[in-house]
Design a protein around this motif. Structure first.
Motif, PDB file in Angstrom:
ATOM      1  N   THR A   1       0.825  -1.211   0.000  1.00  0.00           N
ATOM      2  CA  THR A   1       0.000   0.000   0.000  1.00  0.00           C
ATOM      3  C   THR A   1       0.858   1.260   0.000  1.00  0.00           C
ATOM      4  N   GLY A   2       2.147   1.104   0.247  1.00  0.00           N
ATOM      5  CA  GLY A   2       3.026   2.250   0.406  1.00  0.00           C
ATOM      6  C   GLY A   2       3.081   2.724   1.852  1.00  0.00           C
ATOM      7  N   ALA A   3       2.155   2.248   2.682  1.00  0.00           N
ATOM      8  CA  ALA A   3       2.092   2.688   4.074  1.00  0.00           C
ATOM      9  C   ALA A   3       2.307   1.554   5.070  1.00  0.00           C
ATOM     10  N   HIS A   4       2.327   0.304   4.599  1.00  0.00           N
ATOM     11  CA  HIS A   4       2.440  -0.841   5.502  1.00  0.00           C
ATOM     12  C   HIS A   4       3.634  -1.705   5.114  1.00  0.00           C
ATOM     13  N   ASP A   5       4.183  -2.381   6.105  1.00  0.00           N
ATOM     14  CA  ASP A   5       5.348  -3.237   5.936  1.00  0.00           C
ATOM     15  C   ASP A   5       5.026  -4.407   5.005  1.00  0.00           C
ATOM     16  N   VAL A   6       5.850  -4.579   3.948  1.00  0.00           N
ATOM     17  CA  VAL A   6       5.691  -5.720   3.041  1.00  0.00           C
ATOM     18  C   VAL A   6       6.729  -6.800   3.323  1.00  0.00           C
ATOM     19  N   VAL A   7       7.482  -6.667   4.392  1.00  0.00           N
ATOM     20  CA  VAL A   7       8.426  -7.653   4.918  1.00  0.00           C
ATOM     21  C   VAL A   7       9.687  -7.791   4.058  1.00  0.00           C
ATOM     22  N   LEU A   8       9.539  -7.954   2.770  1.00  0.00           N
ATOM     23  CA  LEU A   8      10.665  -8.074   1.837  1.00  0.00           C
ATOM     24  C   LEU A   8      10.517  -6.985   0.772  1.00  0.00           C
ATOM     25  N   PRO A   9      10.896  -5.754   1.103  1.00  0.00           N
ATOM     26  CA  PRO A   9      10.578  -4.620   0.233  1.00  0.00           C
ATOM     27  C   PRO A   9      11.191  -4.671  -1.167  1.00  0.00           C
TER      28      PRO A   9
ATOM     29  N   GLU B   1       4.580 -19.484  11.688  1.00  0.00           N
ATOM     30  CA  GLU B   1       5.330 -18.634  12.630  1.00  0.00           C
ATOM     31  C   GLU B   1       5.747 -17.325  11.962  1.00  0.00           C
ATOM     32  N   ALA B   2       6.167 -17.398  10.718  1.00  0.00           N
ATOM     33  CA  ALA B   2       6.494 -16.180   9.963  1.00  0.00           C
ATOM     34  C   ALA B   2       5.256 -15.304   9.805  1.00  0.00           C
ATOM     35  N   ALA B   3       4.107 -15.928   9.566  1.00  0.00           N
ATOM     36  CA  ALA B   3       2.860 -15.168   9.428  1.00  0.00           C
ATOM     37  C   ALA B   3       2.569 -14.345  10.682  1.00  0.00           C
ATOM     38  N   LEU B   4       2.934 -14.878  11.834  1.00  0.00           N
ATOM     39  CA  LEU B   4       2.662 -14.207  13.104  1.00  0.00           C
ATOM     40  C   LEU B   4       3.745 -13.220  13.541  1.00  0.00           C
ATOM     41  N   THR B   5       4.919 -13.277  12.930  1.00  0.00           N
ATOM     42  CA  THR B   5       6.028 -12.481  13.477  1.00  0.00           C
ATOM     43  C   THR B   5       6.752 -11.570  12.495  1.00  0.00           C
ATOM     44  N   TRP B   6       6.671 -11.825  11.220  1.00  0.00           N
ATOM     45  CA  TRP B   6       7.514 -11.068  10.293  1.00  0.00           C
ATOM     46  C   TRP B   6       7.136  -9.603  10.162  1.00  0.00           C
ATOM     47  N   ARG B   7       5.886  -9.295  10.091  1.00  0.00           N
ATOM     48  CA  ARG B   7       5.475  -7.909   9.866  1.00  0.00           C
ATOM     49  C   ARG B   7       5.574  -7.138  11.176  1.00  0.00           C
TER      50      ARG B   7
END
Length: 186
Positions: free
Chosen positions: A80-88, A109-115
């Protein structure tokens, strides 16, 4: 393609990995706007006011885990340009109305912790905007402007979500308005 994160290479998804979703949803207010009409059952879910983002997201993922054999999950983060995409710097795949997503093969686990920076549904949330297991037995998707999340999958999964008070889910028919009671469209 693979991208490094946390000293590990992660597989980046392509259009082929989401081809079963792309072009198979319908514009409108029903759940099939976010979820293709291929599942046995559907539900919407959202974080209740008296539940933390971490507790809500953990409850949702725990229910999904109980209905999923051990396998990788595809995690998709909407750019969105405003939220973390984890791997930009990862390439994007395009879904829905040509919205760009970073798609990575990882796990629960990545789903719960990466962002780290929250998402559209709540400022402290970590969940991807779209995710599903490798076998495509279910799909979780939250559209850009919705404050709730849509789920499609087997009857037993939707039944379990409905029974979990923290997951706060309600069953919907494919042709029914997906808007949960008490929420409004933005």
């Amino acid at each position: 393609m693979r991208v490094d994160r946390d000293r590990r290479d992660w597989r980046i998804g392509s259009a082929a990995d989401v081809g079963w979703i792309a072009g198979h949803t319908t514009a409108g207010v029903s759940i099939t706007t976010a979820i293709p009409p291929i599942f046995d059952a559907y539900a919407t879910t959202y974080q209740a006011d008296d539940v933390t983002a971490a507790a809500y997201e953990r409850a949702l993922v725990e229910v999904l885990l109980t209905h999923t054999p051990d396998q990788p999950w595809w995690l998709a983060y909407l750019d969105t340009g405003a939220h973390d995409v984890v791997l930009p710097h990862a390439p994007r795949v395009f879904l829905y109305w040509n919205w760009p997503y970073v798609l990575v093969e990882a796990g629960p686990e990545a789903a719960l912790t990466w962002r780290a920076g929250g998402h559209m549904r709540h400022a402290h949330g970590a969940l991807p905007d779209l995710f599903f297991p490798a076998d495509r037995s279910w799909l979780v998707s939250a559209l850009w402007d919705d404050t709730w999340t849509c789920v499609g999958g087997p009857e037993q999964l939707i039944d379990s979500l409905e029974r979990d008070p923290v997951a706060n889910a309600r069953r919907v028919r494919p042709d029914e308005d997906a808007l949960p009671p008490g929420l409004t469209r933005e």
